[in-house]
Design an enzyme around this catalytic site. Sequence first.
Site, mmCIF file in Angstrom:
data_model
loop_
_atom_site.group_PDB
_atom_site.id
_atom_site.type_symbol
_atom_site.label_atom_id
_atom_site.label_comp_id
_atom_site.label_asym_id
_atom_site.label_seq_id
_atom_site.Cartn_x
_atom_site.Cartn_y
_atom_site.Cartn_z
ATOM 1 N N GLU A 280 -19.514 43.085 -100.619
ATOM 2 C CA GLU A 280 -19.015 43.071 -101.984
ATOM 3 C C GLU A 280 -20.086 43.287 -103.045
ATOM 4 O O GLU A 280 -19.982 42.771 -104.166
ATOM 5 C CB GLU A 280 -18.308 41.734 -102.243
ATOM 6 C CG GLU A 280 -19.213 40.507 -102.168
ATOM 7 C CD GLU A 280 -19.315 39.850 -100.805
ATOM 8 O OE1 GLU A 280 -19.721 38.680 -100.726
ATOM 9 O OE2 GLU A 280 -18.985 40.508 -99.806
ATOM 10 N N HIS A 308 -13.748 39.681 -104.501
ATOM 11 C CA HIS A 308 -15.057 39.049 -104.644
ATOM 12 C C HIS A 308 -15.631 39.227 -106.051
ATOM 13 O O HIS A 308 -16.504 38.458 -106.461
ATOM 14 C CB HIS A 308 -16.041 39.638 -103.631
ATOM 15 C CG HIS A 308 -16.119 38.890 -102.350
ATOM 16 N ND1 HIS A 308 -16.478 37.559 -102.288
ATOM 17 C CD2 HIS A 308 -15.917 39.280 -101.066
ATOM 18 C CE1 HIS A 308 -16.480 37.164 -101.021
ATOM 19 N NE2 HIS A 308 -16.135 38.191 -100.261
ATOM 20 N N GLU A 327 -15.550 32.777 -99.586
ATOM 21 C CA GLU A 327 -14.633 33.528 -98.735
ATOM 22 C C GLU A 327 -13.217 32.973 -98.707
ATOM 23 O O GLU A 327 -12.261 33.732 -98.553
ATOM 24 C CB GLU A 327 -15.199 33.638 -97.314
ATOM 25 C CG GLU A 327 -16.522 34.407 -97.241
ATOM 26 C CD GLU A 327 -16.409 35.855 -97.725
ATOM 27 O OE1 GLU A 327 -15.292 36.341 -97.988
ATOM 28 O OE2 GLU A 327 -17.461 36.502 -97.836
ATOM 29 N N ASP A 384 -26.179 33.753 -89.523
ATOM 30 C CA ASP A 384 -25.584 34.876 -88.801
ATOM 31 C C ASP A 384 -24.962 34.431 -87.480
ATOM 32 O O ASP A 384 -23.996 35.028 -87.003
ATOM 33 C CB ASP A 384 -26.632 35.965 -88.530
ATOM 34 C CG ASP A 384 -27.060 36.691 -89.803
ATOM 35 O OD1 ASP A 384 -26.280 36.706 -90.766
ATOM 36 O OD2 ASP A 384 -28.173 37.232 -89.821
ATOM 37 N N TYR A 392 -13.134 31.690 -94.261
ATOM 38 C CA TYR A 392 -12.120 32.591 -94.800
ATOM 39 C C TYR A 392 -10.724 31.968 -94.679
ATOM 40 O O TYR A 392 -10.003 31.824 -95.674
ATOM 41 C CB TYR A 392 -12.116 33.919 -94.054
ATOM 42 C CG TYR A 392 -13.347 34.775 -94.187
ATOM 43 C CD1 TYR A 392 -13.321 35.959 -94.929
ATOM 44 C CD2 TYR A 392 -14.531 34.446 -93.534
ATOM 45 C CE1 TYR A 392 -14.433 36.776 -95.029
ATOM 46 C CE2 TYR A 392 -15.655 35.248 -93.640
ATOM 47 C CZ TYR A 392 -15.596 36.410 -94.381
ATOM 48 O OH TYR A 392 -16.706 37.207 -94.485
#
Length: 612
Positions: A280, A308, A327, A384, A392
Amino acid sequence: MAPIDPHSFTDSAHPLTTHISLSFYFDFSSSAIHASALLSLQTTLSGPLHLDARSISVVSVLDPETLSSIPFSLSDPDPIKGQKLTISLSDKSSILIIYSTTVSSSALQWLKPSQTFNKTFPFVYTQCQSIHARSVFPCQDTPAARICYTARLNIPRELSAVMSARHVDRRQPISGEAASLPCGDDLWCAEGRVVEEFSMEQPIPPYLFAFAVGELGFRDVGPRTRVYAEAAGVVLDAAAAEFSGTEDMIRQGEKLFGPYEWERFDLLVLPPSFPYGGMENPRMVFLTPTVIKGDASGAQVVAHELAHSWTGNLITNTTNEHFWLNEGFTTYAERRIVEAVQGEDMATLNIGIGWRGLNEEMERFKDNMEFTKLKTNQEGVDPDDVYSQVPYEKGFQFLWRIEREIGRPAFDEFLKKYIAIFKFKSIDTDAFLQFLKANVPGIETKIDLELWTEGYGIPPDAYEPVSNLYTKIVSLASEFKTGRMPREDEVADWHGQEWELYLENLPKSIEASQILALNARYRLSESKDYEVKVSFLQLAISSRCRDYYGEVENTLKEVGRMKYLRPLYTALVQGAEKDEERIFAKRVFAETRECYHPIAQGVVESIFSKHM
């Protein structure tokens, strides 16, 4: 004195950076950027200043007024945070850092001409989320430190550049402007070089810093949207067609969430190695080519990245431990935009696919339930490695629960106020909850806010969506166990999302003969929609239907999007009696590794280390 972010060396006692001026000389022959970064601080400082750095070679630190040297040191590398760059200041509010990136920079992917569409010129692009901006320039690499920036990019004349910033000029290099850079004025002003200038006047977290340099073309698709891609007509034309409805989505977003604050909403379709569906970056969203599906359904990813612009870019989580604030809100906002533009049935399908994905993440983290929470503890954790759908989808479910409690009109007003109050700020979960309780009195007596934000798993008042279309698809999937495939008349109107929902709801272990029969009728392994193809191939792997392993290999070699790499590699190596599949997976990765972005390389390697 204490760190303000578990993923950064930034110290709470030090002033934050407010502006960075960057000069970049791109050396494609050595896959390096020779650079300078002029950092301006909130206030003067006497004493040590801690910055984040990773895989960069610092040449010197200078006083920008006198160009005299300032003492600095680099710590030994931390496996997650990189190196601490400590600069000893004496009543200074700005510093000039001279440095070069290295081939190990985790944010940069340098593509050879052979790895591009036209196979004529090289290409380089960034991916800085979550903590990779520090491998492009030394900085306080935490979303708590919002910065404005200017940038001068010196590139070969045949190429062009885009950034997450306003384009100012394309001009000839000027003698003297690179006197302090490692490349020197001779290379800066060499024949065949041009300088592209950019400016970002609105404060952004460092992870939203982005650029791409290559043989780029573009198509205008709206009054404030231009689609960029490598100058390959077929890709540009397909992207322009896929995203032709973007302006309508922007207008719907403005109706729902308030003014669009970033002036332009341009899109860059990157080479297939891009590790995410979309990123985004303000003013210049980065997209994977896998979102070009030919039926405009790829616009859902664009809706997410557009959302976003209000939730994530305007209001940002202070650290990755509060990632759901980015998110969860954006997933909610995306689905409201999809509902307004494409209808309630499509929004419900999206919620249903997300619900299924959330339940699968509960299984993934069953041995590490910390990462089924919204507010997490990530000390000593690489973000990560724990990236998932939980922030989300559980975040969406939490907001949806609040909407159901107070009603949509009241929730819409709450959202607009929330965005207006906190725009261009970084906040944490506690700040949101305080705002919620202050503006929705008594909400804590009706919804267990602590259970939702700090509890494990899926709360009992989460909600699976209901609609005729959703129920029909899930019902058809349940009948597959008895050997009944859907009839052609039942799926005649299905597009990618209907098929994705159907496949996601099939039993994970079914007979190979059933997989073959399903594909013989509907050719799902050949789908141009990667969501459908990868869902089908996961089923094929779990059923040991090796007829499709060739297609699995092709898919793993065609795209670098982690949404596809993670489930396919995991399905191949997870579980007992997988020796043949593990050998297969290791061979494919060895042959393809260099085509993946460094972030994706690390994710696949972590899957292997866990299961092999």
